[in-house]
Design a protein around this motif. Structure first.
Motif, short mmCIF file in Angstrom:
data_model
loop_
_atom_site.label_atom_id
_atom_site.label_comp_id
_atom_site.label_asym_id
_atom_site.label_seq_id
_atom_site.Cartn_x
_atom_site.Cartn_y
_atom_site.Cartn_z
N ALA A 169 141.54 45.06 -1.69
CA ALA A 169 141.11 43.72 -2.07
C ALA A 169 139.67 43.77 -2.54
O ALA A 169 138.93 44.71 -2.23
CB ALA A 169 141.26 42.75 -0.90
N ALA A 170 139.27 42.77 -3.31
CA ALA A 170 137.90 42.67 -3.80
C ALA A 170 137.48 41.21 -3.79
O ALA A 170 138.32 40.31 -3.89
CB ALA A 170 137.78 43.26 -5.19
N THR A 171 136.15 40.98 -3.70
CA THR A 171 135.62 39.61 -3.66
C THR A 171 134.42 39.49 -4.57
O THR A 171 133.52 40.33 -4.56
CB THR A 171 135.21 39.21 -2.22
N ILE A 172 134.40 38.42 -5.36
CA ILE A 172 133.27 38.08 -6.21
C ILE A 172 132.77 36.70 -5.79
O ILE A 172 133.57 35.75 -5.71
CB ILE A 172 133.66 38.07 -7.70
N ALA A 173 131.47 36.57 -5.53
CA ALA A 173 130.89 35.30 -5.10
C ALA A 173 129.96 34.78 -6.19
O ALA A 173 128.95 35.42 -6.51
CB ALA A 173 130.12 35.49 -3.79
N LEU A 174 130.30 33.64 -6.76
CA LEU A 174 129.49 33.00 -7.79
C LEU A 174 128.80 31.78 -7.21
O LEU A 174 129.43 31.03 -6.45
CB LEU A 174 130.36 32.58 -8.97
N SER A 175 127.53 31.56 -7.57
CA SER A 175 126.83 30.43 -6.99
C SER A 175 125.74 29.90 -7.91
O SER A 175 125.20 30.62 -8.76
CB SER A 175 126.21 30.82 -5.64
N VAL A 202 134.73 48.94 -8.16
CA VAL A 202 135.09 48.98 -6.74
C VAL A 202 135.88 50.25 -6.49
O VAL A 202 136.48 50.82 -7.42
CB VAL A 202 135.92 47.75 -6.33
N PRO A 203 135.88 50.75 -5.26
CA PRO A 203 136.66 51.96 -4.97
C PRO A 203 138.14 51.75 -5.28
O PRO A 203 138.72 50.73 -4.93
CB PRO A 203 136.43 52.17 -3.47
N ALA A 204 138.74 52.72 -5.92
CA ALA A 204 140.16 52.62 -6.26
C ALA A 204 141.04 52.63 -5.02
O ALA A 204 142.22 52.28 -5.10
CB ALA A 204 140.54 53.75 -7.19
N SER A 226 121.45 40.41 -20.46
CA SER A 226 121.59 41.79 -20.00
C SER A 226 123.01 42.10 -19.63
O SER A 226 123.83 41.22 -19.40
CB SER A 226 120.68 42.04 -18.80
N ALA A 227 123.32 43.39 -19.55
CA ALA A 227 124.61 43.84 -19.07
C ALA A 227 124.37 44.97 -18.09
O ALA A 227 123.70 45.95 -18.40
CB ALA A 227 125.47 44.33 -20.23
N ASP A 228 124.89 44.83 -16.88
CA ASP A 228 124.64 45.79 -15.82
C ASP A 228 125.94 46.38 -15.33
O ASP A 228 127.01 45.76 -15.44
CB ASP A 228 123.91 45.13 -14.64
N THR A 229 125.86 47.57 -14.74
CA THR A 229 126.98 48.19 -14.06
C THR A 229 126.65 48.32 -12.59
O THR A 229 125.61 48.89 -12.22
CB THR A 229 127.30 49.57 -14.64
N ILE A 230 127.52 47.78 -11.74
CA ILE A 230 127.31 47.79 -10.30
C ILE A 230 128.45 48.56 -9.66
O ILE A 230 129.63 48.28 -9.92
CB ILE A 230 127.28 46.36 -9.72
N ALA A 269 132.61 45.56 0.22
CA ALA A 269 131.43 44.77 -0.14
C ALA A 269 131.81 43.62 -1.08
O ALA A 269 132.80 43.69 -1.82
CB ALA A 269 130.38 45.66 -0.80
N THR A 270 131.02 42.55 -1.04
CA THR A 270 131.19 41.40 -1.93
C THR A 270 130.16 41.47 -3.04
O THR A 270 128.97 41.70 -2.80
CB THR A 270 131.03 40.08 -1.16
N PHE A 271 130.61 41.27 -4.27
CA PHE A 271 129.69 41.23 -5.40
C PHE A 271 129.27 39.79 -5.64
O PHE A 271 130.12 38.91 -5.81
CB PHE A 271 130.35 41.80 -6.65
#
Length: 211
Positions: free
Chosen positions: A36-42, A30-32, A4-8, A14-16
């Motif tokens: 800073a931005a954060t992505i959490a992979l697990s 993310v808001p322009a 799948s491909a989603d748009t968030i 907020a952390t994605f």
């Protein structure tokens, strides 16, 4: 779900997160106005199309991005970021592999807080100097495409591999550059063109046990 491909659309601050996700592509806006931005992979996330970071609203967007990797090792086929993102920080106790080259604007990579293997490739950056730090894992860092920039690399405590270019790669930018293999006992520097390894260029290499 797989494929799948989603748009968030994320609110500011907020952390994605992607937890044990196998999918094609995630589009994360993310808001322009964010800095800073954060992505959490697990837990074994494997994005076969990667993650695309986009912007919503007015502004130039974040200048820094943090990617954390926990649980089982995580993989992104690509990480696409806006032109304003110049700094990538990698943290966490699980391996992280980003298969595609990072965007050209990213000239600072700090993975020193990571404790597992980091596998990253710098793009042909637009900066006049670049900096890469890694943590205590057995890291693989590829700077072959960086070009004529000056590169400072400080690899961590693991047995790491640094891939550099040949003629036109290491021969063009190594003078004035510092490449440090760190505290491992089997750190490797991989030079694609042996003719580019000279007494002059070798002077800027340290703590590599294997050529």
């Amino acid at each position: 779900p797989a494929g799948s491909a989603d748009t968030i659309n994320l609110p500011s601050g907020a952390t994605f997160g992607l937890d044990n996700v196998t999918a094609a592509t995630e589009l994360v806006n993310v808001p322009a106005s964010a800095t800073a931005a954060t992505i959490a992979l697990s837990n074994g996330t494997n994005m076969t199309g990667g993650v695309v970071l986009g912007l919503v609203g007015a502004g130039s967007g974040p200048s820094s991005l943090t990617v954390s990797s926990t649980g089982a090792s995580n993989t992104l086929a690509a990480l696409t970021t806006p032109a304003g993102v110049t700094s990538l920080t990698v943290t966490g106790s699980a391996g992280l592999k980003i298969t595609g080259a990072l965007n050209a604007a990213i000239n600072t990579v700090d993975g020193s807080a990571g404790t597992a293997a980091q596998n990253l490739t710098l793009g042909t950056t637009t900066a006049t100097s670049d900096s890469v730090k890694t943590g205590s894992g057995a890291d693989i860092i590829n700077i072959a495409a960086v070009g004529a920039d000056k590169v400072t690399v400080a690899l961590g405590a693991g047995n790491d591999v640094l891939k550099v270019g040949g003629a036109g790669g290491i021969g063009a930018y190594l003078l004035g550059t510092t490449l440090d293999g760190g505290d491992g006992t089997g750190d490797v520097v991989n030079i694609t063109d042996g003719a580019a390894y000279t007494a002059a260029t070798a002077a800027f290499l340290s703590n590599f046990e294997v050529l």
